[in-house]
Each structure stands twice: as structure tokens, then as C-alpha cells.
Write a protein that holds these residues in place. Structure first.
Motif, short mmCIF file in Angstrom:
data_model
loop_
_atom_site.label_atom_id
_atom_site.label_comp_id
_atom_site.label_asym_id
_atom_site.label_seq_id
_atom_site.Cartn_x
_atom_site.Cartn_y
_atom_site.Cartn_z
N ASN A 59 8.26 -13.16 -5.87
CA ASN A 59 8.20 -12.19 -6.96
C ASN A 59 6.77 -11.75 -7.26
O ASN A 59 6.53 -10.60 -7.62
N PHE A 60 5.82 -12.67 -7.09
CA PHE A 60 4.40 -12.35 -7.32
C PHE A 60 3.98 -11.17 -6.45
O PHE A 60 3.42 -10.19 -6.93
N TYR A 61 4.28 -11.25 -5.16
CA TYR A 61 3.90 -10.16 -4.24
C TYR A 61 4.65 -8.88 -4.57
O TYR A 61 4.08 -7.79 -4.57
N SER A 62 5.93 -8.99 -4.84
CA SER A 62 6.73 -7.82 -5.16
C SER A 62 6.21 -7.13 -6.42
O SER A 62 6.03 -5.91 -6.46
N ASP A 63 5.97 -7.91 -7.47
CA ASP A 63 5.46 -7.36 -8.72
C ASP A 63 4.06 -6.77 -8.55
O ASP A 63 3.75 -5.71 -9.11
N LEU A 64 3.21 -7.45 -7.78
CA LEU A 64 1.85 -6.95 -7.55
C LEU A 64 1.89 -5.61 -6.82
O LEU A 64 1.20 -4.66 -7.20
N LYS A 65 2.71 -5.51 -5.79
CA LYS A 65 2.80 -4.26 -5.03
C LYS A 65 3.28 -3.11 -5.92
O LYS A 65 2.77 -1.99 -5.84
N LYS A 66 4.25 -3.36 -6.80
CA LYS A 66 4.74 -2.33 -7.72
C LYS A 66 3.62 -1.92 -8.67
O LYS A 66 3.45 -0.73 -8.96
N ALA A 67 2.88 -2.87 -9.20
CA ALA A 67 1.82 -2.58 -10.17
C ALA A 67 0.70 -1.73 -9.53
O ALA A 67 0.16 -0.83 -10.17
#
Length: 155
Positions: free
Chosen positions: A144-152
Motif C-alpha cells: 500500500n505504501f508504494y501504491s499510495d506514494l505513486k498516486k500522491a
């Protein structure tokens, strides 16, 4: 735990979203609070942050107090931290402990608009938790960290 992935952005901007500061709470779905308790210089501080409960609150919310330092490293950036024994634990939290951890972010030589982000996480969630629950929570948290970072970074 080691986690690694390619992120479509330049190293400085990626690390600005990871290090303690104004961006982190806006996108990191695990963090519920983050306070900088002491600042020693621009890239060096002591921070307190709390995390949400996980696995239907089998893992209760945690509080961490970490020393954090960000610096240039070879062609990229390194942001690292380690927990400190600092102050009282707030009610309704378990005090977790991070052994030396770090995020390395380096540009991809063939694709300068992309970076390789590698994290080394050595955390003790503490409390009475089966290791299998910790491993499950950490794998989903890091994904989730990578997914959320990419969205941000796209905003």
C-alpha cells in the motif's frame, strides 16, 4: 523487510514525500499523526508518529519516536531512521521500535524520469503478536505504501 520498486518521478521529489514533513500525512494511509518534536538541522529531526490499527485491529495502533536523517547518497538520496527511548507512551497506543531503517532512492540510468526506491525496514511492533500476523500486516502495508506514494506523486 526489504521492499523495492520503480517509481515514476525524480529522486528529490520522491524523498520529499517520504521524509518527515508536510506531504507524508496527506498520502500515507497507515500514518494517523506525525509531529516533529525536535529539529537539529534542515534534514535531521526527532519525530513522533502514530499508525492505524491493522488486520481488523488485531494489531492495535502503534506509536513510534524516531530520529530521522536525510542526505545525498551517491547519485540519489538516503533517508534513514532509528527509534529512540523518548517520553511517555500515549494512552491507547503500543510503543513500537524501529531498528536502523532506510529508504534509498536513485535515478534509473536509462530512464532519468524514473527512480528505484528501496526500503529496508527493521521494526518491532511489540505487544503480544504472532509473527505471522506481523508478516501479513507488513506485506500489505509496504504494498500500500508504494501504491499510495505513486498516486500522491501524480497529483
Amino acid at each position: 523487510y526489504k521492499v523495492q520498486g520503480v517509481v515514476e518521478d525524480v529522486t528529490n521529489r520522491i524523498v520529499d514525500y517520504i521524509r518527515p514533513g508536510p506531504y507524508r500525512l496527506d498520502w500515507d494511509s497507515l500514518m494517523t499523526t506525525m509531529d516533529i518534536l525536535e529539529t537539529f538541522e534542515e534534514n535531521c529531526c526527532v519525530m513522533r508518529y502514530t499508525t492505524a490499527g491493522q488486520l481488523w485491529n488485531i494489531i492495535a495502533p502503534r506509536e513510534f519516536i524516531d530520529f530521522s536523517y536525510t542526505t545525498n547518497y551517491e547519485d540519489g538520496l538516503l533517508t534513514c531512521g532509528v527509534s529512540l527511548d523518548y517520553g511517555e507512551v500515549r494512552p491507547n497506543f503500543v510503543r513500537g521500535f524501529n531498528h536502523p531503517c532506510g529508504w534509498f532512492c536513485v535515478p534509473l540510468k536509462d530512464y532519468p524520469s524514473h527512480s528505484l526506491l528501496t526500503g529496508y525496514i527493521q521494526t518491532e511492533l511489540r505487544g503480544m503478536l504472532p509473527q505471522s500476523a506481523v508478516d501479513t500486516a507488513m506485506s500489505s502495508t509496504l504494498t500500500n505504501f508504494y501504491s499510495d506514494l505513486k498516486k500522491a506523486l501524480k497529483t
